[in-house]
Scaffold this motif. Structure first.
Motif, PDB file in Angstrom:
ATOM      1  N   MET A 127       7.125   7.110  16.910  1.00 25.28           N
ATOM      2  CA  MET A 127       6.131   8.090  16.605  1.00 25.28           C
ATOM      3  C   MET A 127       6.497   9.098  15.483  1.00 25.28           C
ATOM      4  O   MET A 127       7.389   9.660  15.497  1.00 25.28           O
ATOM      5  N   GLY A 128       5.627   9.240  14.220  1.00 29.94           N
ATOM      6  CA  GLY A 128       6.052   9.952  13.147  1.00 29.94           C
ATOM      7  C   GLY A 128       6.028   9.288  11.950  1.00 29.94           C
ATOM      8  O   GLY A 128       5.559   8.247  11.834  1.00 29.94           O
ATOM      9  N   TRP A 129       6.507   9.904  11.053  1.00 26.38           N
ATOM     10  CA  TRP A 129       6.650   9.549   9.523  1.00 26.38           C
ATOM     11  C   TRP A 129       7.734   8.768   9.228  1.00 26.38           C
ATOM     12  O   TRP A 129       8.935   9.045   9.773  1.00 26.38           O
ATOM     13  N   ASN A 130       7.705   7.544   8.747  1.00 27.13           N
ATOM     14  CA  ASN A 130       8.832   6.668   8.338  1.00 27.13           C
ATOM     15  C   ASN A 130       8.658   5.921   7.004  1.00 27.13           C
ATOM     16  O   ASN A 130       7.699   5.518   6.706  1.00 27.13           O
ATOM     17  N   GLU A 131       9.491   5.337   6.514  1.00 26.47           N
ATOM     18  CA  GLU A 131       9.742   4.905   5.356  1.00 26.47           C
ATOM     19  C   GLU A 131       9.163   3.392   5.301  1.00 26.47           C
ATOM     20  O   GLU A 131       9.673   2.735   6.171  1.00 26.47           O
ATOM     21  N   VAL A 132       8.393   2.919   4.308  1.00 28.52           N
ATOM     22  CA  VAL A 132       7.824   1.649   4.227  1.00 28.52           C
ATOM     23  C   VAL A 132       8.349   1.157   2.977  1.00 28.52           C
ATOM     24  O   VAL A 132       7.999   1.504   1.850  1.00 28.52           O
ATOM     25  N   TRP A 133       9.214   0.143   3.264  1.00 30.54           N
ATOM     26  CA  TRP A 133       9.917  -0.607   2.170  1.00 30.54           C
ATOM     27  C   TRP A 133       9.045  -1.852   1.626  1.00 30.54           C
ATOM     28  O   TRP A 133       9.064  -2.835   2.441  1.00 30.54           O
ATOM     29  N   GLN A 134       8.715  -1.975   0.636  1.00 29.09           N
ATOM     30  CA  GLN A 134       7.720  -3.206   0.002  1.00 29.09           C
ATOM     31  C   GLN A 134       8.528  -4.463  -0.119  1.00 29.09           C
ATOM     32  O   GLN A 134       9.644  -4.214  -0.521  1.00 29.09           O
ATOM     33  N   GLY A 135       7.909  -5.616   0.248  1.00 27.09           N
ATOM     34  CA  GLY A 135       8.343  -6.747   0.098  1.00 27.09           C
ATOM     35  C   GLY A 135       8.295  -7.373  -1.225  1.00 27.09           C
ATOM     36  O   GLY A 135       8.769  -8.461  -1.369  1.00 27.09           O
ATOM     37  N   GLY A 136       7.470  -6.948  -2.067  1.00 25.14           N
ATOM     38  CA  GLY A 136       7.219  -7.360  -3.319  1.00 25.14           C
ATOM     39  C   GLY A 136       5.851  -6.616  -3.804  1.00 25.14           C
ATOM     40  O   GLY A 136       5.028  -6.017  -3.117  1.00 25.14           O
ATOM     41  N   ALA A 137       5.563  -7.100  -5.023  1.00 29.29           N
ATOM     42  CA  ALA A 137       4.160  -6.349  -5.552  1.00 29.29           C
ATOM     43  C   ALA A 137       3.097  -7.167  -4.634  1.00 29.29           C
ATOM     44  O   ALA A 137       2.949  -8.296  -4.451  1.00 29.29           O
ATOM     45  N   HIS A 138       2.269  -6.275  -4.644  1.00 29.93           N
ATOM     46  CA  HIS A 138       0.760  -6.592  -3.953  1.00 29.93           C
ATOM     47  C   HIS A 138      -0.349  -5.558  -4.568  1.00 29.93           C
ATOM     48  O   HIS A 138      -0.004  -4.486  -4.699  1.00 29.93           O
ATOM     49  N   PRO A 139      -1.543  -5.972  -4.676  1.00 29.59           N
ATOM     50  CA  PRO A 139      -2.618  -4.699  -5.108  1.00 29.59           C
ATOM     51  C   PRO A 139      -2.760  -3.769  -4.183  1.00 29.59           C
ATOM     52  O   PRO A 139      -3.086  -2.750  -4.651  1.00 29.59           O
ATOM     53  N   LEU A 140      -2.217  -3.737  -3.019  1.00 25.64           N
ATOM     54  CA  LEU A 140      -2.481  -2.840  -1.876  1.00 25.64           C
ATOM     55  C   LEU A 140      -1.271  -1.926  -2.115  1.00 25.64           C
ATOM     56  O   LEU A 140      -1.634  -0.733  -1.572  1.00 25.64           O
ATOM     57  N   TRP A 141      -0.374  -2.378  -2.771  1.00 26.07           N
ATOM     58  CA  TRP A 141       0.745  -1.142  -3.045  1.00 26.07           C
ATOM     59  C   TRP A 141       0.730  -0.530  -4.234  1.00 26.07           C
ATOM     60  O   TRP A 141       1.365   0.408  -4.716  1.00 26.07           O
ATOM     61  N   ASP A 142      -0.439  -0.835  -5.087  1.00 21.94           N
ATOM     62  CA  ASP A 142      -0.530  -0.015  -6.441  1.00 21.94           C
ATOM     63  C   ASP A 142      -0.511   1.233  -6.358  1.00 21.94           C
ATOM     64  O   ASP A 142      -1.371   1.945  -5.748  1.00 21.94           O
ATOM     65  N   GLY A 143       0.254   1.850  -7.215  1.00 20.63           N
ATOM     66  CA  GLY A 143       0.507   3.498  -7.099  1.00 20.63           C
ATOM     67  C   GLY A 143       0.869   4.006  -5.879  1.00 20.63           C
ATOM     68  O   GLY A 143       1.121   5.291  -5.888  1.00 20.63           O
ATOM     69  N   ILE A 144       1.610   3.272  -5.197  1.00 22.63           N
ATOM     70  CA  ILE A 144       2.476   3.508  -3.962  1.00 22.63           C
ATOM     71  C   ILE A 144       3.894   3.369  -4.053  1.00 22.63           C
ATOM     72  O   ILE A 144       4.238   2.276  -4.530  1.00 22.63           O
ATOM     73  N   ALA A 145       4.721   4.467  -4.075  1.00 20.85           N
ATOM     74  CA  ALA A 145       6.105   4.086  -4.567  1.00 20.85           C
ATOM     75  C   ALA A 145       6.915   3.408  -3.255  1.00 20.85           C
ATOM     76  O   ALA A 145       6.407   3.636  -2.283  1.00 20.85           O
ATOM     77  N   ASP A 146       7.793   2.497  -3.597  1.00 20.24           N
ATOM     78  CA  ASP A 146       8.582   2.035  -2.460  1.00 20.24           C
ATOM     79  C   ASP A 146       9.107   2.707  -1.898  1.00 20.24           C
ATOM     80  O   ASP A 146       9.760   3.845  -2.138  1.00 20.24           O
ATOM     81  N   GLY A 147       9.169   2.814  -0.407  1.00 19.87           N
ATOM     82  CA  GLY A 147       9.937   3.612   0.533  1.00 19.87           C
ATOM     83  C   GLY A 147       9.063   4.841   0.750  1.00 19.87           C
ATOM     84  O   GLY A 147       9.483   5.957   1.484  1.00 19.87           O
ATOM     85  N   GLU A 148       7.817   4.967   0.317  1.00 20.82           N
ATOM     86  CA  GLU A 148       6.798   5.992   0.740  1.00 20.82           C
ATOM     87  C   GLU A 148       6.759   5.850   2.275  1.00 20.82           C
ATOM     88  O   GLU A 148       7.087   5.172   3.126  1.00 20.82           O
ATOM     89  N   ARG A 149       6.554   7.213   2.839  1.00 22.43           N
ATOM     90  CA  ARG A 149       6.589   7.218   4.232  1.00 22.43           C
ATOM     91  C   ARG A 149       4.985   7.270   4.842  1.00 22.43           C
ATOM     92  O   ARG A 149       4.038   7.877   4.035  1.00 22.43           O
ATOM     93  N   PHE A 150       4.670   6.746   5.812  1.00 21.99           N
ATOM     94  CA  PHE A 150       3.362   6.629   6.484  1.00 21.99           C
ATOM     95  C   PHE A 150       3.621   6.913   7.889  1.00 21.99           C
ATOM     96  O   PHE A 150       4.913   6.951   8.402  1.00 21.99           O
ATOM     97  N   TYR A 151       2.553   7.055   8.616  1.00 19.72           N
ATOM     98  CA  TYR A 151       2.441   7.603  10.089  1.00 19.72           C
ATOM     99  C   TYR A 151       2.465   6.485  10.865  1.00 19.72           C
ATOM    100  O   TYR A 151       1.395   5.540  10.939  1.00 19.72           O
ATOM    101  N   PHE A 152       3.516   6.393  11.948  1.00 17.01           N
ATOM    102  CA  PHE A 152       3.393   5.326  12.993  1.00 17.01           C
ATOM    103  C   PHE A 152       3.237   5.959  14.311  1.00 17.01           C
ATOM    104  O   PHE A 152       3.634   7.019  14.778  1.00 17.01           O
ATOM    105  N   VAL A 153       2.684   5.391  15.109  1.00 23.83           N
ATOM    106  CA  VAL A 153       2.606   5.604  16.657  1.00 23.83           C
ATOM    107  C   VAL A 153       2.608   4.173  17.346  1.00 23.83           C
ATOM    108  O   VAL A 153       1.447   3.535  17.476  1.00 23.83           O
ATOM    109  N   HIS A 154       3.730   3.520  17.840  1.00 26.56           N
ATOM    110  CA  HIS A 154       3.683   2.080  18.367  1.00 26.56           C
ATOM    111  C   HIS A 154       4.904   1.776  19.276  1.00 26.56           C
ATOM    112  O   HIS A 154       6.211   2.415  18.821  1.00 26.56           O
ATOM    113  N   SER A 155       4.895   0.918  20.410  1.00 28.58           N
ATOM    114  CA  SER A 155       6.039   0.601  20.978  1.00 28.58           C
ATOM    115  C   SER A 155       6.380  -0.934  20.751  1.00 28.58           C
ATOM    116  O   SER A 155       7.480  -1.349  21.066  1.00 28.58           O
TER     117      SER A 155
END
Length: 212
Positions: free
Chosen positions: A128-156
């Motif tokens: 639960m909380g913010w963590n880094e997301v490391w992209q597996g390669g180029a994709h249109p949905l990653w446009d303008g989002i830095a590799d390793g950017e932090r997003f918010y998670f809640v899951h088991s």
């Protein structure tokens, strides 16, 4: 004007997802619906959700939405969020239930006893909380989002694709797990873009523009 259907199968508060998409898509029609016909008519589909997997699968079928989800995932820009990502796979360890089998793989629980940070401290489940997301390669949905950017998670639980080429991003939390998947017109994430500040809004805006 693009029409964006947010699928409502009774699991989770979808207003925050709708509000975030409305914010990045002014002039477009964004609506929450449990009507399979409206899902079928929409140009883009968002499949969010939260809760226990057995409940989610039961409620999806109780509302007659399974065929609409299968059709949308086969034919138009489709964004899965949180358990909406997990439901795309074949089987979940949460409740030992079959899922939609749109993507090959399974949903696993974090191994509680083995959850250790780099300094040896125990990591709590749920993640639960913010963590880094490391992209597996180029994709249109990653446009303008830095590799390793932090997003918010809640899951088991997390997805384990049968084919690692499905993985569009990975995140470290005791184990390295797949935090986003992509195939053709499908993109799905474990994190909550609607709760992930500017980076999450950018991902949603990219989805609105995406032409797979």
């Amino acid at each position: 004007m693009t029409t964006v259907a947010i699928i409502d199968y009774g699991m989770g508060n979808l207003r925050s997802v709708a509000k975030a998409i409305e914010h990045v898509a002014p002039g477009h029609e964004v609506f929450i619906t449990s009507d399979p016909a409206r899902v079928a008519a929409a140009e883009r589909v968002v499949f969010p959700g939260q809760g226990a997997m057995p409940d989610c699968m039961r409620e999806l079928d109780a509302r007659g939405l399974r065929p609409a989800v299968l059709d949308a995932a086969a034919s138009k820009p489709f964004l899965g969020i949180c358990i909406g990502q997990q439901m795309l796979f074949e089987h979940s360890a949460e409740g030992d239930v079959s899922c939609l089998a749109i993507l090959a793989g399974e949903v696993l629980r974090f191994p509680d006893a083995q959850m250790r940070a780099a300094d040896g401290s125990h990591l709590k489940v749920p993640h639960m909380g913010w963590n880094e997301v490391w992209q597996g390669g180029a994709h249109p949905l990653w446009d303008g989002i830095a590799d390793g950017e932090r997003f918010y998670f809640v899951h088991s639980y997390f997805v384990a694709p049968a084919d690692d080429s499905l993985s569009a991003a990975k995140t470290d939390y005791g184990v390295r797990f797949t935090s986003a998947v992509a195939r053709a017109n499908i993109f799905a994430v474990q994190f909550h873009p609607e709760k992930s500040a500017a980076a999450g809004l950018r991902l949603l805006a990219n989805f609105i523009r995406w032409q797979p």
